[in-house]
Design an enzyme around this catalytic site. Structure first.
Site, PDB file in Angstrom:
ATOM      1  N   ILE A  44      11.083 -31.956  25.499  1.00 41.90           N
ATOM      2  CA  ILE A  44      12.003 -31.926  24.353  1.00 41.90           C
ATOM      3  C   ILE A  44      11.798 -33.165  23.477  1.00 41.90           C
ATOM      4  CG2 ILE A  44      14.403 -31.687  23.609  1.00 41.90           C
ATOM      5  CD1 ILE A  44      15.018 -30.545  26.413  1.00 41.90           C
ATOM      6  N   PHE A  97      16.401 -39.317  25.872  1.00 39.78           N
ATOM      7  CA  PHE A  97      15.904 -38.113  26.545  1.00 39.78           C
ATOM      8  C   PHE A  97      15.384 -38.434  27.946  1.00 39.78           C
ATOM      9  CE2 PHE A  97      15.134 -37.099  22.045  1.00 39.78           C
ATOM     10  CZ  PHE A  97      15.559 -35.782  21.948  1.00 39.78           C
ATOM     11  N   ALA A  98      15.030 -39.694  28.195  1.00 38.55           N
ATOM     12  CA  ALA A  98      14.298 -40.035  29.424  1.00 38.55           C
ATOM     13  C   ALA A  98      15.086 -39.620  30.652  1.00 38.55           C
ATOM     14  CB  ALA A  98      14.027 -41.534  29.466  1.00 38.55           C
ATOM     15  N   THR A 128      22.817 -31.920  29.842  1.00 42.61           N
ATOM     16  CA  THR A 128      22.552 -30.530  30.198  1.00 42.61           C
ATOM     17  C   THR A 128      23.849 -29.767  30.491  1.00 42.61           C
ATOM     18  OG1 THR A 128      21.657 -29.204  32.018  1.00 42.61           O
ATOM     19  CG2 THR A 128      22.129 -31.470  32.529  1.00 42.61           C
ATOM     20  N   ASP A 129      23.792 -28.440  30.373  1.00 44.01           N
ATOM     21  CA  ASP A 129      24.948 -27.614  30.754  1.00 44.01           C
ATOM     22  C   ASP A 129      25.124 -27.561  32.274  1.00 44.01           C
ATOM     23  OD1 ASP A 129      22.743 -25.993  31.388  1.00 44.01           O
ATOM     24  OD2 ASP A 129      23.454 -24.233  30.304  1.00 44.01           O
ATOM     25  N   GLU A 130      24.081 -28.007  33.018  1.00 42.44           N
ATOM     26  CA  GLU A 130      24.130 -27.867  34.478  1.00 42.44           C
ATOM     27  C   GLU A 130      25.203 -28.750  35.107  1.00 42.44           C
ATOM     28  OE1 GLU A 130      20.340 -27.490  36.429  1.00 42.44           O
ATOM     29  OE2 GLU A 130      19.373 -26.813  34.591  1.00 42.44           O
ATOM     30  N   TYR A 181      19.797 -33.030  40.701  1.00 48.80           N
ATOM     31  CA  TYR A 181      19.511 -33.221  39.271  1.00 48.80           C
ATOM     32  C   TYR A 181      20.800 -33.225  38.458  1.00 48.80           C
ATOM     33  CZ  TYR A 181      18.523 -31.824  34.455  1.00 48.80           C
ATOM     34  OH  TYR A 181      18.524 -31.745  33.079  1.00 48.80           O
ATOM     35  N   LYS A 213      22.660 -36.264  36.328  1.00 43.50           N
ATOM     36  CA  LYS A 213      22.946 -36.176  34.881  1.00 43.50           C
ATOM     37  C   LYS A 213      24.452 -36.341  34.647  1.00 43.50           C
ATOM     38  CE  LYS A 213      20.577 -35.421  31.846  1.00 43.50           C
ATOM     39  NZ  LYS A 213      19.775 -36.318  30.964  1.00 43.50           N
ATOM     40  N   GLY A 229      21.100 -23.703  47.156  1.00 41.66           N
ATOM     41  CA  GLY A 229      22.222 -24.070  46.275  1.00 41.66           C
ATOM     42  C   GLY A 229      22.076 -23.557  44.856  1.00 41.66           C
TER      43      GLY A 229
HETATM   44  P1  NAD Z   1      10.714 -33.781  30.733  1.00 41.54           P
HETATM   45  O1  NAD Z   1      10.727 -33.919  32.214  1.00 41.54           O
HETATM   46  O2  NAD Z   1       9.752 -32.844  30.100  1.00 41.54           O
HETATM   47  O3  NAD Z   1      10.485 -35.211  30.049  1.00 41.54           O
HETATM   48  C1  NAD Z   1      11.083 -36.379  30.489  1.00 41.54           C
HETATM   49  C2  NAD Z   1      10.358 -37.560  29.866  1.00 41.54           C
HETATM   50  O4  NAD Z   1      11.020 -38.761  30.295  1.00 41.54           O
HETATM   51  C3  NAD Z   1       8.897 -37.671  30.302  1.00 41.54           C
HETATM   52  O5  NAD Z   1       8.075 -37.942  29.188  1.00 41.54           O
HETATM   53  C4  NAD Z   1       8.896 -38.836  31.274  1.00 41.54           C
HETATM   54  O6  NAD Z   1       7.675 -39.551  31.291  1.00 41.54           O
HETATM   55  C5  NAD Z   1      10.032 -39.680  30.724  1.00 41.54           C
HETATM   56  N1  NAD Z   1      10.650 -40.554  31.749  1.00 41.54           N
HETATM   57  C6  NAD Z   1      11.006 -40.214  33.004  1.00 41.54           C
HETATM   58  N2  NAD Z   1      11.534 -41.288  33.637  1.00 41.54           N
HETATM   59  C7  NAD Z   1      11.532 -42.307  32.746  1.00 41.54           C
HETATM   60  C8  NAD Z   1      11.950 -43.654  32.788  1.00 41.54           C
HETATM   61  N3  NAD Z   1      12.489 -44.175  33.906  1.00 41.54           N
HETATM   62  N4  NAD Z   1      11.817 -44.429  31.695  1.00 41.54           N
HETATM   63  C9  NAD Z   1      11.242 -43.923  30.558  1.00 41.54           C
HETATM   64  N5  NAD Z   1      10.809 -42.654  30.465  1.00 41.54           N
HETATM   65  C10 NAD Z   1      10.958 -41.849  31.542  1.00 41.54           C
HETATM   66  O7  NAD Z   1      12.209 -33.403  30.337  1.00 41.54           O
HETATM   67  P2  NAD Z   1      12.753 -32.527  29.135  1.00 41.54           P
HETATM   68  O8  NAD Z   1      12.811 -31.115  29.561  1.00 41.54           O
HETATM   69  O9  NAD Z   1      12.053 -32.895  27.904  1.00 41.54           O
HETATM   70  O10 NAD Z   1      14.269 -33.057  29.064  1.00 41.54           O
HETATM   71  C11 NAD Z   1      14.612 -34.173  28.248  1.00 41.54           C
HETATM   72  C12 NAD Z   1      16.099 -34.456  28.417  1.00 41.54           C
HETATM   73  O11 NAD Z   1      16.851 -33.307  28.051  1.00 41.54           O
HETATM   74  C13 NAD Z   1      16.496 -34.775  29.851  1.00 41.54           C
HETATM   75  O12 NAD Z   1      17.474 -35.797  29.817  1.00 41.54           O
HETATM   76  C14 NAD Z   1      17.089 -33.484  30.373  1.00 41.54           C
HETATM   77  O13 NAD Z   1      18.069 -33.731  31.355  1.00 41.54           O
HETATM   78  C15 NAD Z   1      17.719 -32.938  29.106  1.00 41.54           C
HETATM   79  N6  NAD Z   1      17.828 -31.462  29.046  1.00 41.54           N
HETATM   80  C16 NAD Z   1      16.736 -30.666  29.311  1.00 41.54           C
HETATM   81  C17 NAD Z   1      16.859 -29.286  29.204  1.00 41.54           C
HETATM   82  C18 NAD Z   1      15.685 -28.375  29.445  1.00 41.54           C
HETATM   83  O14 NAD Z   1      15.854 -27.139  29.440  1.00 41.54           O
HETATM   84  N7  NAD Z   1      14.460 -28.890  29.632  1.00 41.54           N
HETATM   85  C19 NAD Z   1      18.085 -28.722  28.819  1.00 41.54           C
HETATM   86  C20 NAD Z   1      19.170 -29.567  28.550  1.00 41.54           C
HETATM   87  C21 NAD Z   1      19.027 -30.937  28.658  1.00 41.54           C
HETATM   88  P1  TYD Z   2      13.936 -23.753  35.653  1.00 42.00           P
HETATM   89  O1  TYD Z   2      12.990 -23.435  34.539  1.00 42.00           O
HETATM   90  O2  TYD Z   2      13.446 -24.573  36.798  1.00 42.00           O
HETATM   91  O3  TYD Z   2      15.245 -24.397  34.990  1.00 42.00           O
HETATM   92  P2  TYD Z   2      16.699 -24.722  35.666  1.00 42.00           P
HETATM   93  O4  TYD Z   2      16.595 -24.687  37.127  1.00 42.00           O
HETATM   94  O5  TYD Z   2      16.961 -26.081  35.132  1.00 42.00           O
HETATM   95  O6  TYD Z   2      17.629 -23.682  35.100  1.00 42.00           O
HETATM   96  O7  TYD Z   2      14.454 -22.388  36.238  1.00 42.00           O
HETATM   97  C1  TYD Z   2      15.098 -21.424  35.422  1.00 42.00           C
HETATM   98  C2  TYD Z   2      15.571 -20.320  36.329  1.00 42.00           C
HETATM   99  O8  TYD Z   2      14.413 -19.640  36.847  1.00 42.00           O
HETATM  100  C3  TYD Z   2      16.341 -20.826  37.518  1.00 42.00           C
HETATM  101  O9  TYD Z   2      17.392 -19.889  37.815  1.00 42.00           O
HETATM  102  C4  TYD Z   2      15.318 -20.826  38.647  1.00 42.00           C
HETATM  103  C5  TYD Z   2      14.399 -19.689  38.269  1.00 42.00           C
HETATM  104  N1  TYD Z   2      12.983 -19.837  38.666  1.00 42.00           N
HETATM  105  C6  TYD Z   2      12.320 -18.785  39.317  1.00 42.00           C
HETATM  106  O10 TYD Z   2      12.901 -17.710  39.583  1.00 42.00           O
HETATM  107  N2  TYD Z   2      11.008 -18.954  39.637  1.00 42.00           N
HETATM  108  C7  TYD Z   2      10.319 -20.107  39.389  1.00 42.00           C
HETATM  109  O11 TYD Z   2       9.130 -20.218  39.735  1.00 42.00           O
HETATM  110  C8  TYD Z   2      11.018 -21.179  38.703  1.00 42.00           C
HETATM  111  C9  TYD Z   2      10.312 -22.470  38.399  1.00 42.00           C
HETATM  112  C10 TYD Z   2      12.343 -20.991  38.364  1.00 42.00           C
END
Ligand code: NAD
Ligand code: TYD
Length: 364
Positions: A12, A80-81, A133-135, A159, A163, A293
């Site tokens: 993101i 975002f980190a 996150t919504d989680e 996780y 958060k 879980g």
């Molecule tokens: P991602 O895992 O793709 O990226 C995380 C980034 O943070 C990476 O570039 C990593 O190198 C960097 N990072 C990790 N630890 C670090 C540290 N200690 N110091 C500096 N940088 C560090 O994650 P993402 O999917 O891009 O998510 C970004 C943010 O958005 C997160 O906080 C996540 O909780 C939140 N979020 C993600 C989703 C989703 O669907 N992916 C949804 C809602 C919220």
């Molecule tokens: P994921 O992309 O890991 O996001 P999150 O756990 O943060 O929601 O998973 C999305 C949904 O898909 C989650 O209910 C777990 C499921 N999932 C599978 O069924 N198979 C897979 O290989 C993965 C990675 C996730």
């Protein structure tokens, strides 16, 4: 003017940096540790753009943060980190505690000290936006109303618990010290540069490689899905107009069971890149042991951000998922580099091997 983005080489964060620089003339200092999830190839299109300054480092490193803040004087920090993958948090929660909780605490401490030293105008204009996150709200039954900002926190995985803890720290820094914070709680994102350990990119990549498409349990777990660029526009809007100390739920009004997601991706691949043997990709679906879980349902009520800040997503699920599948088909080199681990050599290839993990490198 400049902003500091943390985690801007991740999924993101990199989309946010790219969209930010496409949208505004304001420069970005991008602090990222480059864990396995950080990929500077996501930002390759910024090569030569001096508005982007990349710094490899940890949000937990107070000394580095102090010097970065003093040097660049950002008007805002967007955090975002994080460690972001639920399955990894189940296998090894330690890094999640370290980065998501301790790291956010250290970042808040450094920002509090910096903010405290600003003059009155800069102080009141400053913002710290925490991306969450919504989680954190836990799991819903089929008939529960969607999560609103007043739902109580009931995180279920390491996780989401980490958060949730970081969200509480952010809240406390506003309540106790007056730090001008904003928090966004978003649903599942999908789109370009998504690391193929998460459901949607994993399905796209495995399908093409002829591998099994793993569906956890019965595949009837429900998530709300938002195209990543819509999440980025929501963050920009909250940064611009959000109320201090407030939280905003961000979602796409796209609740879907996982199995439906997998079928949709398979159908798009059948259309856009049919299998050589002409058979449907859904034949590769394999049911595997469920995640321990595993939360059954997430759903976001995004009416507050719509009503108060006028934000709405630009993509429907149909348009966003088609763009996403097409992006993966159009970027086989990115996928291959992620799969081979070659992306991890990008820093040394691109910038030379300085051996200094706090090296600052403008994208020149
Ligand atoms: P991602 O895992 O793709 O990226 C995380 C980034 O943070 C990476 O570039 C990593 O190198 C960097 N990072 C990790 N630890 C670090 C540290 N200690 N110091 C500096 N940088 C560090 O994650 P993402 O999917 O891009 O998510 C970004 C943010 O958005 C997160 O906080 C996540 O909780 C939140 N979020 C993600 C989703 C989703 O669907 N992916 C949804 C809602 C919220
Ligand atoms: P994921 O992309 O890991 O996001 P999150 O756990 O943060 O929601 O998973 C999305 C949904 O898909 C989650 O209910 C777990 C499921 N999932 C599978 O069924 N198979 C897979 O290989 C993965 C990675 C996730």
């Amino acid at each position: 003017m400049t902003i500091l983005v943390t985690g801007g080489a991740g999924f993101i964060g990199s989309n946010f940096v790219l969209d930010w620089l496409a949208d505004s003339g304001e420069s970005v200092v991008n602090l990222d540790k480059l864990t396995y999830a950080g990929n500077l190839q996501n930002l390759a299109s910024l090569t030569g753009d001096t508005r982007h300054v990349f710094v490899q480092g940890d949000i937990g490193d107070g000394v580095l943060l102090e010097s970065l803040l003093a040097q660049h004087k950002p008007r805002a920090v967007v955090n975002f980190a994080a460690e972001s993958h639920v399955d990894r948090s189940i296998l090894g929660p330690g890094e999640f505690i370290q980065t998501n909780i301790v790291g956010t605490f250290n970042l808040l401490e450094a920002v509090r000290a910096y903010w405290g030293g600003l003059d009155a105008d800069a102080k009141s204009a400053f913002r710290f936006l925490h991306v969450s996150t919504d989680e954190v709200y836990g799991s819903l039954s089929k008939t529960d109303p969607a999560f609103s900002e007043t739902n109580r926190y009931e995180p279920n995985s390491p996780y989401s618990a980490s958060k949730a803890a970081s969200d509480h720290l952010v809240r406390a820094y506003h309540h106790t010290y007056g730090l001008p914070v904003l928090t966004t709680n978003c649903s599942n994102n999908y789109g370009p540069f998504h690391f193929p350990e998460k459901l949607i990119p994993l399905i796209i990549v495995n399908a093409q490689a002829g591998k099994p498409l793993p569906v956890y349990g019965d595949g009837q777990q429900i998530r709300d899905w938002l195209y990543v660029k819509d999440h980025c526009s929501a963050i920009r809007r909250v940064l611009e107009a959000g109320g201090l100390g407030e939280t905003y739920n961000v979602g796409g009004w796209n609740e879907k069971p996982n199995l439906e997601i997998v079928h949709t991706v398979c159908a798009l691949l059948d259309e856009l890149r049919p299998r050589a043997d002409g058979r449907p990709y859904k034949e590769q679906i394999t049911y595997v042991t469920d995640r321990p879980g595993h939360d059954r349902r997430y759903a976001i009520d995004a009416s507050r951000i719509e009503r108060e800040l006028g934000w709405t997503p630009a993509e429907t699920f149909d348009t966003g998922i088609r763009k996403t599948v097409q992006w993966y088909l159009d970027n086989p080199d990115w996928v291959a580099n992620v799969q081979s681990g070659g992306y991890r050599d990008w820093v040394s290839k691109q910038y030379g091997d300085s051996g200094d993990n706090t090296a600052e490198v403008a994208s020149a």
